[in-house]
Every structure is written in structure tokens, then in C-alpha cells.
Design a protein around this motif. Structure first.
Motif, PDB file in Angstrom:
ATOM      1  N   ALA A 106       0.807  -1.226   0.000  1.00 61.74           N
ATOM      2  CA  ALA A 106       0.000   0.000   0.000  1.00 61.74           C
ATOM      3  C   ALA A 106       0.841   1.277   0.000  1.00 61.74           C
ATOM      4  O   ALA A 106       0.467   2.266  -0.641  1.00 61.74           O
ATOM      5  CB  ALA A 106      -0.933   0.008   1.212  1.00 61.74           C
TER       6      ALA A 106
ATOM      7  N   ASN B 149       1.312   3.650  -2.958  1.00 60.15           N
ATOM      8  CA  ASN B 149       0.251   3.391  -3.936  1.00 60.15           C
ATOM      9  C   ASN B 149      -1.128   3.817  -3.453  1.00 60.15           C
ATOM     10  O   ASN B 149      -2.053   3.908  -4.248  1.00 60.15           O
ATOM     11  CB  ASN B 149       0.195   1.895  -4.273  1.00 60.15           C
ATOM     12  CG  ASN B 149       1.465   1.413  -4.919  1.00 60.15           C
ATOM     13  OD1 ASN B 149       1.970   2.039  -5.839  1.00 60.15           O
ATOM     14  ND2 ASN B 149       2.012   0.323  -4.409  1.00 60.15           N
ATOM     15  N   GLU B 150      -1.248   4.016  -2.145  1.00 63.58           N
ATOM     16  CA  GLU B 150      -2.555   4.343  -1.573  1.00 63.58           C
ATOM     17  C   GLU B 150      -2.429   5.573  -0.693  1.00 63.58           C
ATOM     18  O   GLU B 150      -1.409   5.756  -0.029  1.00 63.58           O
ATOM     19  CB  GLU B 150      -3.087   3.154  -0.769  1.00 63.58           C
ATOM     20  CG  GLU B 150      -3.225   1.915  -1.624  1.00 63.58           C
ATOM     21  CD  GLU B 150      -3.876   0.743  -0.913  1.00 63.58           C
ATOM     22  OE1 GLU B 150      -4.366   0.906   0.222  1.00 63.58           O
ATOM     23  OE2 GLU B 150      -3.914  -0.347  -1.514  1.00 63.58           O
ATOM     24  N   LYS B 151      -3.470   6.427  -0.728  1.00 61.28           N
ATOM     25  CA  LYS B 151      -3.425   7.634   0.093  1.00 61.28           C
ATOM     26  C   LYS B 151      -4.798   8.269   0.211  1.00 61.28           C
ATOM     27  O   LYS B 151      -5.709   7.954  -0.547  1.00 61.28           O
ATOM     28  CB  LYS B 151      -2.439   8.637  -0.479  1.00 61.28           C
ATOM     29  CG  LYS B 151      -2.816   9.174  -1.854  1.00 61.28           C
ATOM     30  CD  LYS B 151      -1.745  10.126  -2.345  1.00 61.28           C
ATOM     31  CE  LYS B 151      -2.075  10.677  -3.702  1.00 61.28           C
ATOM     32  NZ  LYS B 151      -1.072  11.620  -4.164  1.00 61.28           N
TER      33      LYS B 151
ATOM     34  N   LYS C 254      -7.824   6.732  -1.862  1.00 56.88           N
ATOM     35  CA  LYS C 254      -7.476   6.047  -3.113  1.00 56.88           C
ATOM     36  C   LYS C 254      -6.743   4.772  -2.743  1.00 56.88           C
ATOM     37  O   LYS C 254      -5.638   4.815  -2.217  1.00 56.88           O
ATOM     38  CB  LYS C 254      -6.580   6.934  -3.971  1.00 56.88           C
ATOM     39  CG  LYS C 254      -6.162   6.265  -5.246  1.00 56.88           C
ATOM     40  CD  LYS C 254      -5.244   7.136  -6.075  1.00 56.88           C
ATOM     41  CE  LYS C 254      -4.923   6.350  -7.346  1.00 56.88           C
ATOM     42  NZ  LYS C 254      -3.903   6.981  -8.119  1.00 56.88           N
ATOM     43  N   ALA C 255      -7.380   3.634  -3.002  1.00 51.91           N
ATOM     44  CA  ALA C 255      -6.830   2.339  -2.602  1.00 51.91           C
ATOM     45  C   ALA C 255      -6.323   1.567  -3.815  1.00 51.91           C
ATOM     46  O   ALA C 255      -6.780   0.466  -4.113  1.00 51.91           O
ATOM     47  CB  ALA C 255      -7.880   1.543  -1.843  1.00 51.91           C
ATOM     48  N   GLY C 256      -5.387   2.162  -4.535  1.00 50.62           N
ATOM     49  CA  GLY C 256      -4.762   1.489  -5.671  1.00 50.62           C
ATOM     50  C   GLY C 256      -5.774   0.902  -6.628  1.00 50.62           C
ATOM     51  O   GLY C 256      -6.714   1.570  -7.046  1.00 50.62           O
TER      52      GLY C 256
ATOM     53  N   ASN D 106     -11.523   4.266  -5.324  1.00 52.16           N
ATOM     54  CA  ASN D 106     -11.661   5.292  -4.287  1.00 52.16           C
ATOM     55  C   ASN D 106     -12.927   5.037  -3.481  1.00 52.16           C
ATOM     56  O   ASN D 106     -13.969   4.723  -4.054  1.00 52.16           O
ATOM     57  CB  ASN D 106     -11.762   6.680  -4.919  1.00 52.16           C
ATOM     58  CG  ASN D 106     -10.557   7.031  -5.758  1.00 52.16           C
ATOM     59  OD1 ASN D 106      -9.531   6.361  -5.725  1.00 52.16           O
ATOM     60  ND2 ASN D 106     -10.676   8.089  -6.534  1.00 52.16           N
TER      61      ASN D 106
END
Length: 105
Positions: free
Chosen positions: A51, A54-56, A75-77, A81
Motif C-alpha cells: 500500500a 500506492n494508496e493515500k 485512493k486504494a490502488g 476510491n
């Protein structure tokens, strides 16, 4: 993305690291913190090895529990979203020994 709503300074620094995909993220946690994702136990290091970077968060919508519970659009890759929560649990030394994340309503 504005993180000024986050009132706990350690949570704020950790979220900054997460947002930047910075490996300093791990320094805010104990060696082997407990973690749940939608109520299921997961391995913290394995989870964030994929993660981190790649995720935020796309937005911080709400902050509760003295700045330790963060709600916002995430935003989970490859998963897309969606609204999430991150709930940080701090030990006596000020490090996080547990993180609960999941989709929020």
C-alpha cells in the motif's frame, strides 16, 4: 490535500508519511503492531509493503477521538476510491501499537 484538521501531532506526521509514500511511516509504529482491515486481522508490514506509495487519502473529512480517528476519501490502488477510517491506537511510549482501517459509511 489538507491535513490541518488532524489535531494529534504524531498522527499528522504519520499521515504525511503515508501521503508521501515515505518509509518513515513505519517509525511511528511499534515493531509488530496489531492491524485490522474491515474487522479482519492482517499483517501490518505485509499490508503496507504493497500500500505505501500506492494508496493515500484524497480528503480528510472528519477527525475524532482527540485526533486519532481519521475519516476521508481514500485512493486504494487497484481497488478504487471510497470512504475509509483509520483509527490509531497509541501506547504509553507514544508509538502506535494498533491500527484499524476500513470502509466508512
Amino acid at each position: 490535500m489538507d491535513i490541518s484538521k488532524i489535531t494529534d501531532p504524531v498522527v499528522k506526521q504519520a499521515i504525511e508519511a503515508l501521503q508521501n509514500g515515505d518509509k518513515s511511516w513505519y517509525s511511528f509504529f511499534t515493531e509488530n503492531p496489531a492491524m485490522t482491515d474491515d474487522g479482519n486481522s492482517v499483517d501490518f508490514k505485509s499490508f503496507f509493503s504493497n500500500a505505501l506509495g500506492n494508496e493515500k487519502f484524497l480528503s480528510i473529512d472528519r477527525v475524532e477521538n482527540d485526533g486519532k480517528d481519521i475519516y476521508g476519501e481514500f485512493k486504494a490502488g487497484k481497488w478504487g476510491n471510497f470512504p475509509v477510517f483509520f483509527k490509531f491506537h497509541k501506547n504509553a511510549e507514544g508509538k502506535f501499537d494498533r491500527l484499524d482501517i476500513g470502509q466508512s459509511k
